[in-house]
Design a protein around this motif. Structure first.
Motif, PDB file in Angstrom:
ATOM      1  N   THR A 199      59.595   5.639  38.748  1.00 13.78           N
ATOM      2  CA  THR A 199      59.125   5.897  39.941  1.00 13.78           C
ATOM      3  C   THR A 199      59.536   5.244  41.003  1.00 13.78           C
ATOM      4  N   CYS A 205      58.436   3.898  32.866  1.00 12.44           N
ATOM      5  CA  CYS A 205      57.435   5.055  33.550  1.00 12.44           C
ATOM      6  C   CYS A 205      57.270   6.091  32.456  1.00 12.44           C
ATOM      7  N   THR A 219      58.118  -4.246  44.018  1.00 14.47           N
ATOM      8  CA  THR A 219      57.251  -4.290  42.805  1.00 14.47           C
ATOM      9  C   THR A 219      55.986  -4.731  43.670  1.00 14.47           C
ATOM     10  N   ASN A 220      55.602  -5.045  44.601  1.00  9.50           N
ATOM     11  CA  ASN A 220      54.277  -5.208  45.355  1.00  9.50           C
ATOM     12  C   ASN A 220      53.992  -4.347  46.328  1.00  9.50           C
ATOM     13  N   PRO A 221      53.006  -3.446  46.567  1.00 10.95           N
ATOM     14  CA  PRO A 221      52.033  -3.167  45.395  1.00 10.95           C
ATOM     15  C   PRO A 221      52.804  -2.690  44.325  1.00 10.95           C
ATOM     16  N   SER A 222      52.267  -2.582  43.122  1.00  9.85           N
ATOM     17  CA  SER A 222      52.825  -2.117  41.751  1.00  9.85           C
ATOM     18  C   SER A 222      52.231  -0.625  41.580  1.00  9.85           C
ATOM     19  N   LYS A 223      51.271  -0.360  42.266  1.00  9.43           N
ATOM     20  CA  LYS A 223      50.641   1.174  42.052  1.00  9.43           C
ATOM     21  C   LYS A 223      51.476   1.892  43.644  1.00  9.43           C
ATOM     22  N   ARG A 224      51.677   3.038  43.422  1.00  6.51           N
ATOM     23  CA  ARG A 224      52.233   3.730  44.410  1.00  6.51           C
ATOM     24  C   ARG A 224      51.026   4.072  45.466  1.00  6.51           C
ATOM     25  N   GLU A 225      49.796   4.358  44.714  1.00  2.70           N
ATOM     26  CA  GLU A 225      48.937   4.794  45.552  1.00  2.70           C
ATOM     27  C   GLU A 225      48.372   3.696  46.857  1.00  2.70           C
ATOM     28  N   ILE A 226      48.408   2.420  46.263  1.00  7.98           N
ATOM     29  CA  ILE A 226      47.921   1.287  47.017  1.00  7.98           C
ATOM     30  C   ILE A 226      49.209   1.108  48.071  1.00  7.98           C
ATOM     31  N   SER A 229      49.158  -6.282  42.270  1.00  9.61           N
ATOM     32  CA  SER A 229      48.633  -4.869  42.549  1.00  9.61           C
ATOM     33  C   SER A 229      48.520  -4.575  44.152  1.00  9.61           C
ATOM     34  N   ASP A 230      48.574  -5.792  44.728  1.00 10.58           N
ATOM     35  CA  ASP A 230      48.606  -5.622  46.187  1.00 10.58           C
ATOM     36  C   ASP A 230      49.777  -6.237  46.979  1.00 10.58           C
TER      37      ASP A 230
END
Length: 420
Positions: free
Chosen positions: A15, A48, A177-184, A404-405
């Motif tokens: 992703t 993924c 790569t930062n943030p690692s989560k797409r939502e954040i 993650s941030d």
């Protein structure tokens, strides 16, 4: 004559790369009109889970004369030895690897967009999942400048953006790569007043406009291509003076344009299939003459891109290294050699301490006297580096050091960094 089959040989699904997402979506769109299969390979991406709609297409390549293999531009040559080859260009040649793509004499080559090559047949497919970005849109934004550092060229002028910093209270840096989560990631961009991108190749700029946040291209090398894009890029700005922070009409234009382009995905797919088969199967059309296209791409690389290599920023340390290389290359080389000397010195001290502890001396004496046959220990003594393997203590997978941030940074730190 029966319709041909298509086999997509593409990178593993991930992703974090819009290009790879589009390749998998292209295979799915083709499957609605022709028999399609997919085989994939590791291309350095983060693993993924493959969405369910793509899984049914994953099959080995079947060798027969009526199968067209579709390669992306990152695949050199014809590894599947197919008689019929179509090549899908996702990025402008020369830029990522300083070379033009390898192709055969009878290949059909088509491009993702006008920014890749406006003279080639176009297949500008839109990811339908982009519709979901609307849920992150917020009416109340923080006075935050969000800075994107991804695939960055060397030689950029950061000093001209120092005065822009005084218009904001908070600053965050995002990377691949930062943030690692797409939502954040999307929440961070949606809550910011402006996205300043120094990556001219990333789809994050377009996604930002769908989140209601205007974009300032810190590297405007593709300004002419983006102004002549396959559809209007609302919310794109190439100068800080152009931006109106208090108007968001661009958001409604951008989302309306997105709906329109997604509705055209089927027509675009049928059109490119007809062009491929007309040229390769039915011999009604000539294959594109690539010589002039190669010359145009080479001129762009030399005259506009300035032959610059790309530095991939991922962490806070890599961002600092990038600025140091850009502005103080001699200092960077000195610090790099100093760091390597430090690592060698520490390794040597550790080795000396290890060899001369009493327990190790006793074990070596027992081995020497023939009272022990510790093969593993002997191999470690000969080559200790082989045994330095780091794995996660929980699931035995490689340790992921990505945060993650987003990376928060102070205004004064940015000013010093950009004024090196």
């Amino acid at each position: 004559m029966p319709h041909p089959n298509y086999h997509f040989y593409i990178p593993n699904y991930t992703t974090i790369s819009n290009g790879i997402v589009i390749l998998w979506e292209a295979a799915y769109e083709f499957s609605n009109h022709r028999p399609v299969s997919i085989s994939s390979f590791h291309y350095g991406e983060k693993f993924c889970a493959v969405p369910e709609k793509y899984r049914k297409l994953i099959k080995p390549h079947e060798y027969h004369n009526n199968c067209i293999v579709v390669y992306p531009d990152c695949v050199a040559g014809n590894p599947l030895n197919s008689r019929l080859v179509a090549r899908y260009l996702m990025a402008k040649p020369f830029i990522l690897n300083n070379t033009w793509f390898e192709y055969g004499q009878n290949e059909f080559v088509f491009a993702y967009s006008n920014a890749v090559n406006s003279a080639m047949p176009q297949y500008n497919l839109i990811d339908p999942n982009l519709i979901t970005l609307r849920k992150y849109k917020t009416t109340k934004k923080n006075n935050t400048l969000c800075i994107y550092m991804g695939k960055c060229r060397f030689g950029l002028n950061f000093k001209k953006y120092i005065s822009l910093l005084d218009k904001f209270d908070e600053f965050v840096i995002i990377t691949r790569t930062n943030p690692s989560k797409r939502e954040i990631l999307y929440e961070c961009i949606a809550n910011s007043k402006l996205l300043l991108s120094f990556d001219p190749l990333s789809s994050i700029c377009y996604e930002s406009t769908l989140l209601g946040t205007p974009v300032l291209l810190g590297d405007s090398v593709f300004e002419a291509e983006y102004k002549n894009y396959n559809y209007p890029l609302y919310g794109f700005n190439y100068s800080a003076d152009e931006i109106d922070f208090y108007k968001d009409e661009f958001y409604y234009h951008a989302t309306d344009c997105l709906d329109e382009q997604i509705s055209k995905n089927t027509d675009k797919t049928i059109n490119i299939i007809n062009k491929i088969e007309s040229a390769m199967i039915y011999k009604k059309d000539m294959l594109p003459d690539l010589y002039d296209m190669k010359l145009s791409d080479l001129n762009f690389f030399n005259d506009v891109w300035k032959c610059s290599p790309i530095y991939n920023c991922t962490t806070k340390n890599s961002i600092f290294r990038y600025h140091l290389i850009c502005n103080r290359p001699i200092l960077y080389v000195f610090l790099l050699q100093l760091f390597r000397f430090k690592l060698c010195f520490i390794s040597a001290i550790k080795a000396i301490i290890f060899y001369f502890t009493w327990s190790n001396i006793k074990r070596m004496m027992l081995i020497y006297l023939g009272l022990s046959n510790d093969i593993i220990y002997l191999n470690y003594i000969k080559n200790p580096g082989v045994f330095k393997i780091k794995i996660s203590p929980i699931n035995c997978e490689p340790i992921d050091n990505s945060s993650s941030d987003a990376i928060s940074i102070k205004k004064q730190t940015l000013k010093k960094l950009w004024n090196l």
